[in-house]
Design a protein around this motif. Structure first.
Motif, PDB file in Angstrom:
ATOM      1  N   LEU A 120       0.399  -1.340   0.035  1.00  0.00           N
ATOM      2  CA  LEU A 120       0.611   0.144   0.022  1.00  0.00           C
ATOM      3  C   LEU A 120       1.386   1.181   0.033  1.00  0.00           C
ATOM      4  CD1 LEU A 120      -2.501  -1.512   2.053  1.00  0.00           C
ATOM      5  CD2 LEU A 120      -2.681  -1.437   0.240  1.00  0.00           C
ATOM      6  N   TYR A 124      -4.003   4.961   1.220  1.00  0.00           N
ATOM      7  CA  TYR A 124      -4.542   3.756   1.833  1.00  0.00           C
ATOM      8  C   TYR A 124      -3.357   3.384   2.879  1.00  0.00           C
ATOM      9  CZ  TYR A 124      -6.825   2.675  -1.982  1.00  0.00           C
ATOM     10  OH  TYR A 124      -8.137   2.986  -3.113  1.00  0.00           O
ATOM     11  N   ILE A 127      -4.385   5.021   6.101  1.00  0.00           N
ATOM     12  CA  ILE A 127      -5.230   4.199   7.297  1.00  0.00           C
ATOM     13  C   ILE A 127      -5.707   3.147   7.706  1.00  0.00           C
ATOM     14  CG2 ILE A 127      -6.774   3.410   5.331  1.00  0.00           C
ATOM     15  CD1 ILE A 127      -8.993   5.129   7.525  1.00  0.00           C
TER      16      ILE A 127
ATOM     17  N   TYR B  25     -12.658  12.135  -2.368  1.00  0.00           N
ATOM     18  CA  TYR B  25     -11.272  11.756  -3.311  1.00  0.00           C
ATOM     19  C   TYR B  25     -10.831  10.925  -4.924  1.00  0.00           C
ATOM     20  CZ  TYR B  25      -7.342   8.378  -2.959  1.00  0.00           C
ATOM     21  OH  TYR B  25      -6.329   7.656  -3.593  1.00  0.00           O
ATOM     22  N   LYS B  29      -8.749  13.738  -5.476  1.00  0.00           N
ATOM     23  CA  LYS B  29      -7.174  13.023  -5.401  1.00  0.00           C
ATOM     24  C   LYS B  29      -7.092  13.017  -4.338  1.00  0.00           C
ATOM     25  CE  LYS B  29      -7.247  10.777  -9.575  1.00  0.00           C
ATOM     26  NZ  LYS B  29      -8.808  11.297  -9.538  1.00  0.00           N
ATOM     27  N   LEU B  31      -8.294  13.135   0.419  1.00  0.00           N
ATOM     28  CA  LEU B  31      -7.932  12.550   1.694  1.00  0.00           C
ATOM     29  C   LEU B  31      -8.914  14.128   2.283  1.00  0.00           C
ATOM     30  CD1 LEU B  31      -6.840   9.674   3.025  1.00  0.00           C
ATOM     31  CD2 LEU B  31      -9.108   9.541   1.226  1.00  0.00           C
ATOM     32  N   PHE B 221     -14.868   6.413   6.735  1.00  0.00           N
ATOM     33  CA  PHE B 221     -13.631   6.441   5.964  1.00  0.00           C
ATOM     34  C   PHE B 221     -12.953   4.654   5.835  1.00  0.00           C
ATOM     35  CE2 PHE B 221      -9.041   8.577   6.627  1.00  0.00           C
ATOM     36  CZ  PHE B 221      -8.680   8.254   5.035  1.00  0.00           C
ATOM     37  N   THR B 222     -12.816   3.938   6.848  1.00  0.00           N
ATOM     38  CA  THR B 222     -13.178   3.015   6.753  1.00  0.00           C
ATOM     39  C   THR B 222     -13.611   1.900   5.190  1.00  0.00           C
ATOM     40  OG1 THR B 222     -12.733   2.857   8.778  1.00  0.00           O
ATOM     41  CG2 THR B 222     -12.257   0.828   7.975  1.00  0.00           C
ATOM     42  N   GLY B 228     -13.312   0.760  -2.012  1.00  0.00           N
ATOM     43  CA  GLY B 228     -12.571   0.865  -3.023  1.00  0.00           C
ATOM     44  C   GLY B 228     -12.930   2.402  -3.044  1.00  0.00           C
ATOM     45  N   ILE B 229     -12.365   3.640  -2.952  1.00  0.00           N
ATOM     46  CA  ILE B 229     -12.046   4.534  -2.454  1.00  0.00           C
ATOM     47  C   ILE B 229     -12.154   5.290  -3.986  1.00  0.00           C
ATOM     48  CG2 ILE B 229     -10.053   5.058  -1.909  1.00  0.00           C
ATOM     49  CD1 ILE B 229     -11.498   7.192   0.244  1.00  0.00           C
ATOM     50  N   PRO B 275      -5.614  -4.656  -2.786  1.00  0.00           N
ATOM     51  CA  PRO B 275      -4.963  -3.205  -2.521  1.00  0.00           C
ATOM     52  C   PRO B 275      -6.060  -2.168  -2.960  1.00  0.00           C
ATOM     53  CG  PRO B 275      -3.367  -4.648  -3.079  1.00  0.00           C
ATOM     54  CD  PRO B 275      -4.567  -5.281  -3.609  1.00  0.00           C
ATOM     55  N   THR B 276      -7.228  -2.119  -3.564  1.00  0.00           N
ATOM     56  CA  THR B 276      -7.696  -0.837  -4.537  1.00  0.00           C
ATOM     57  C   THR B 276      -8.984  -1.359  -3.321  1.00  0.00           C
ATOM     58  OG1 THR B 276      -8.653  -1.952  -6.605  1.00  0.00           O
ATOM     59  CG2 THR B 276      -6.372  -0.172  -5.754  1.00  0.00           C
TER      60      THR B 276
END
Lengths: 377, 287
Positions: A120, A124, A127, B25, B29, B31, B221-222, B228-229, B275-276
């Motif tokens: 990551l 990411y 978080i 996001y 782009k 947070l 947020f989690t 997948g943000i 990861p995404t």
């Protein structure tokens, strides 16, 4: 003969200037209890800020779980200390041993957290570190063996704890500074500046990222043990996300990737913090966070806003120091431009993406070339 | 069954908040760490208006207006100067804004928890189980808002412009889209959603405090990251998943103390495998 360089020694000088006079007082006469508490707090704040700077400033990844590592170190280290007190009579030896244990425990957590982070990046990662910090805290809170919600009671060390704490702070600065001067440090900073380029040059990115996480966690664990013996019982509520942000504020105020800055801002902020929390009560305590918030916003915008680049080169602190130093040495000043320190890296951008996005975005004048000239040197 | 409905309800709230995160996001782009605290400000707006007028409807309207203005203002003052700077810088500023909002509201309203009674309409008997009407209302309105948002993004000109900006900012600005305007609009919509979330949140937990937004903010947020943000359906799925898990976990005594740990553990697990996030790959839907 090696030339004496101020910037290599200034950190130690600051720390010794703070620690030595008070140590003398503490051993010869009496030092006030509140002063010794404050000095200990300053010392472990320095340890925390410098170690977080390793991750945020030098590796260029945001970690929001530093208090979590501290929590792991505090609980396990203090638990060990409580046990060791029954075996070893000398309290100093016990403290040092428990610091090692606490540090290693935190480092283990750092390793566990480091493993998934290898995949990551950026937001990411931030978080996930936040999440891990909260998990560590929740898990320790719910262990009856560690005192549960009441916290873990530790042996009081009295007024000389800060001497050991400052020795640890100096040790942290020593390790960090020398690590960053070494070839490993250059590799770490290369990852920050451009991960792909670093990889292409043969830097083992995975290894170094993990190493930085583990080292930073180790020091956070040590800070946790010091905290645990300064404030008893060890309170899980202390290690919340808020405290991680507090450490981050220290790093940001001092300048990311600047160890002296971290040391100074840790001293300053801890001092302000204690003054505010003792003088203000109740709702006015929010002023502390208001100040933190303003520091974060103003410092970051001042240092990073593309539109302020010219102003910064002219009036920034770095320029000011440079002017003073050059006056002092009698040198002529360099022409301005290229003053920009190679600041925080654009780690989320792949090189092929930078020009199009940056040049065409409505807000940015194509100043990219100016910055690159500065960086070349 | 009741747990499940409560979970869905909470999930709907998380999904609304997560939508705000994910939209910002996708387009800016960045947070927006202060998003959770906009909910808190919305809750205080509801509280103040209720205290002044005593009606729910003006309270909701005022909350939406206040939050929208606040969202636009923070974007203008704190985030716009940093456009083009490193993401780390923007993230740290956002944390700063979050703290700013918390401390200012603590200075104004005090640190204590203030009870707010909004919308207690009793319960409904349905097939032997009693469900509170506010839960049903929350669930229903959450669905309506989400459908409305999807329609807005796919069917209107502004929505398409948002999609274009999230796809390629440079190309969008070449096509004559006002990128800054679109980003401001995104913040406005995200904050308005946060205001709605604050109203629903108050229906579930009728009390406001300066740290009200922090935990739902982080949870949502989690949820956005799990889904997948950047992906709108991802935010909905992630939010509902998280809400249900939270309620189910806290209803089992053994797991209850570890609820937060389990939720974050799920996040880490999903990020390790994908990861995404769950729907991170479906880039076509992202905003």
């Amino acid at each position: 003969m090696k030339k004496f360089k101020l910037k290599h020694w200034i950190n130690y000088m600051i720390l010794l200037a703070l620690a030595v006079p008070f140590s003398v007082i503490a051993f010869t006469g009496t030092v006030k209890g509140s002063t010794s508490l404050m000095l200990t707090q300053i010392a472990y704040s320095i340890v925390l800020a410098v170690s977080l700077n390793l991750v945020v400033g030098f590796l260029g990844e945001l970690s929001l779980g530093h208090a979590g590592f501290m929590c792991a170190g505090a609980y396990i280290g203090c638990f060990t200390a409580n046990y060791l007190h029954t075996v070893i009579p000398d309290p100093t030896v016990v403290l040092i041993l428990s610091m090692v244990v606490g540090g290693l425990a935190a480092a283990l957590f750092g390793f566990i957290i480091g493993l998934p982070t290898l995949r990551l990046k950026g937001d990411y990662l931030a978080i996930v570190t936040l999440a891990f910090g909260e998990i560590i805290r929740t898990v320790f809170m719910n262990q009856e063996i560690f005192g549960g919600a009441l916290g873990l009671t530790t042996k009081k060390y009295g007024k000389t704890l800060f001497v050991i704490a400052f020795v640890m702070a100096i040790f942290t600065v020593f390790v960090t500074q020398n690590l960053m001067k070494s070839k490993h440090g250059r590799a770490i900073q290369a990852i920050r500046d451009n991960e792909i380029a670093a990889r292409a040059m043969g830097v083992n990115v995975t290894y170094y990222k993990l190493a930085v996480f583990v080292i930073a966690a180790f020091f956070a664990g040590i800070a946790g043990v010091i905290y645990g013996h300064n404030t008893t019982p060890v309170d899980y509520g202390f290690f919340s996300f808020n405290y991680s942000v507090e450490i981050l504020v220290m790093v940001v105020l001092g300048g990311m990737g600047n160890i002296t800055g971290s040391v100074l801002s840790a001293i300053l902020l801890t001092f302000i913090n204690i003054q505010l929390t003792t003088k203000l009560s109740g709702d006015l305590a929010a002023l502390k966070y208001l100040i933190y918030a303003l520091i974060l916003i103003v410092a970051v915008i001042w240092n990073n806003a593309p539109a302020l680049r010219k102003v910064r080169a002219r009036f920034g602190l770095q320029r000011l120091i440079e002017i003073i130093v050059h006056k002092f040495k009698g040198h002529r000043l360099k022409e301005e431009g290229g003053m920009e320190a190679p600041s925080t890296a654009d780690w989320s951008k792949v090189p092929t993406k930078i020009p199009m996005d940056a040049l065409l975005s409505t807000d940015i004048v194509p100043e990219q070339s100016v910055k690159e000239e500065g960086d070349k040197k | 069954m009741n747990t499940l409905i409560n979970g869905l309800c909470l999930g709907g709230i998380y999904a609304l908040i997560a939508l705000g995160y994910t939209m910002v996001y996708g387009i800016a782009k960045m947070l927006n760490f202060a998003h959770g605290d906009i909910i808190m400000v919305g809750a205080y707006a509801v509280y103040t208006t209720l205290a002044l007028t005593g009606h729910t409807v003006p309270a909701v309207i005022v909350a939406v207006i206040v939050c929208t203005l606040l969202g636009v203002l923070t974007e203008r003052v704190a985030y716009r100067p940093l456009r083009g700077a490193s993401p780390l810088a923007v993230l740290i500023t956002a944390i700063g804004v979050s703290y700013l909002l918390q401390s200012v509201s603590q200075l104004i309203f005090g640190a204590g928890t203030i009870p707010v009674s909004i919308g207690n309409w009793g319960t409904l008997e349905l097939m032997g189980i009693s469900i509170s009407i506010s839960s049903l209302l929350t669930l229903g309105l959450c669905v309506v808002i989400m459908v409305g948002l999807s329609l807005f993004i796919t069917r209107t000109k502004a929505g398409t412009a948002m999609l274009a900006v999230s796809e390629d900012r440079a190309a969008a600005s070449l096509m004559g889209i006002n990128v800054n305007g679109i980003i401001t609009l995104t913040f406005a919509i995200g904050s308005a959603l946060a205001a709605c979330a604050s109203v629903f949140y108050l229906m579930q937990i009728p009390a406001v405090s300066p740290t009200l937004g922090a935990m739902p903010g982080i949870k949502a947020f989690t949820a956005a990251v799990i889904g997948g943000i950047g992906s709108i359906p991802g935010a909905m799925v992630g939010g509902i998943l998280l809400g249900v898990i939270e309620k189910v976990c806290s209803s089992i005594p053994v797991l209850a103390p570890y609820t937060t740990a389990i939720e974050f553990g799920l996040l880490i697990l999903i990020l390790m495998v994908r990861p995404t996030g769950l729907m991170g790959k479906t880039r076509r839907e992202k905003v």
